[in-house]
Design an enzyme around this catalytic site. Structure first.
Site, PDB file in Angstrom:
ATOM      1  CE1 TYR A   4     -36.966 -20.927  83.222  1.00 32.52           C
ATOM      2  CE2 TYR A   4     -39.179 -21.045  84.141  1.00 32.52           C
ATOM      3  CZ  TYR A   4     -37.819 -21.312  84.233  1.00 32.52           C
ATOM      4  OH  TYR A   4     -37.334 -21.987  85.338  1.00 32.52           O
TER       5      TYR A   4
ATOM      6  N   GLY B  53     -27.536 -20.579  93.859  1.00 33.21           N
ATOM      7  CA  GLY B  53     -28.854 -21.182  93.951  1.00 33.21           C
ATOM      8  C   GLY B  53     -28.831 -22.683  94.174  1.00 33.21           C
TER       9      GLY B  53
ATOM     10  N   GLY C 230     -24.209 -24.658  86.334  1.00 33.35           N
ATOM     11  CA  GLY C 230     -24.781 -23.570  87.117  1.00 33.35           C
ATOM     12  C   GLY C 230     -24.555 -23.773  88.609  1.00 33.35           C
ATOM     13  CB  ALA C 231     -22.106 -25.810  90.392  1.00 31.90           C
ATOM     14  CG  ASN C 232     -22.402 -19.668  89.330  1.00 32.52           C
ATOM     15  OD1 ASN C 232     -22.737 -20.431  88.415  1.00 32.52           O
ATOM     16  ND2 ASN C 232     -22.879 -18.438  89.438  1.00 32.52           N
TER      17      ASN C 232
END
Length: 310
Positions: free
Chosen positions: A175, A25, A21-23
């Site tokens: 969640y 935030g 998820g490094a794209n």
């Protein structure tokens, strides 16, 4: 660690890190700061377009950054396996795996493999990825696995008789279950690494209350509106929210099983410090049960010994 920030990361030259998820935030900030410090960073994202966008943004802040891209869909175990195979082929030694990516408070849905989406993506995808890459982390010597949980793990509960949430689905409770699972996994992984005599450290982090795209891309209805109202008033920036993850990844005083979060009131914001997971997250019986079920659901087997009973 008082006042610790990204300027304290230290030289990371020669180290290799994977950030899921490094794209965007917190993941993007973590990847950027590690790259600025000299690490080679594999940008894991769901599409080449997203990954390339992150590479370009990192390059604007650090023109000499060493970055690579990889396509990873944590909601698809075949994608997890293919991504891991490529990473291992390119990097037989991996110093750092940051399990950061996730989805938040989404409408009820399933992964490609038929698991409840939030549990399947946030926990099972990272569980399988860690298994696939653990030999490479071991080979690096002194490697770390950092799993990003959340303050929302605290009210989380798991019903092992209803893993699909067939008896009722709540987007927030689902969640919370996934974030509790992240915490249980990180702590149980540490137990098993210690039992195996490994020098790999499994560490947890949470970002407090941080303003990222998770709040806008997942929640619907009242929760979506609440985040739009509250984020500008109370949430800290992704740059600050990423500090616990970065501290967990590089700080010399971090031990396996540590949990790093913000030092402010309620762990909502601030500089990184060592915090505590809930008693439920630390429960060894529940941790072992989740581990067993996760291996069954994903089809992976870590081959790590069970820790001796306390």
């Amino acid at each position: 660690m008082s006042g610790w920030d990204a300027g304290d990361i230290g030289d990371q030259s020669g180290r290799v890190a994977v950030v899921t998820g490094a794209n965007s935030g917190i993941g993007l900030v973590a990847a950027r700061e590690l790259a600025k410090a000299g690490a080679t960073v594999v940008i894991a994202a769901r599409s080449e377009e997203k990954a390339r966008g992150a590479v370009e943004e990192i390059a604007s802040a650090a023109p000499d950054a060493k970055t690579e891209t990889g396509i990873l869909d944590l909601a698809d175990l075949a994608s997890v396996s293919a991504f891991a195979d490529k990473v291992k082929a390119d990097h037989p030694k991996l110093d750092l795996l940051i399990n950061n990516a996730g989805v938040m408070m989404t409408p009820k849905s399933q992964t490609k493999d038929g698991f409840e989406l939030q549990f399947g993506t946030n926990h099972l995808g990272h569980f399988a990825l860690t298994d696939h890459l653990l030999d490479a982390v071991r080979a690096a010597g002194g490697g770390r696995v950092v799993t990003v949980s959340s303050l929302e793990h605290k009210p989380g509960r798991i019903d092992f008789d209803d893993m699909d949430l067939a008896e009722g689905y709540g987007s927030r409770s689902a969640y919370q279950r996934s974030k509790l699972s992240n915490a249980l996994f990180g702590i149980e992984l540490d137990r098993r690494l210690r039992a195996a005599g490994s020098d790999v450290k499994s560490v947890l982090a949470h970002p407090g209350y941080s303003n990222t795209n998770l709040q806008s891309s997942g929640p619907t209805g009242i929760m979506n509106q609440a985040f739009k109202l509250l984020n500008p008033l109370f949430a800290q920036s992704p740059d600050r929210g990423a500090l616990p993850t970065l501290y967990a990844a590089v700080a010399s005083d971090v031990e396996g099983g540590d949990f790093i979060g913000p030092d402010g009131i309620g762990e909502m914001r601030g500089h990184p410090k060592k915090v505590r997971a809930t008693a439920l997250a630390q429960n060894a019986t529940i941790g072992a049960k989740l581990w067993e079920i996760s291996e069954e659901m994903t089809g992976v087997s870590f081959g790590l010994p069970e820790p001796a009973a306390a």
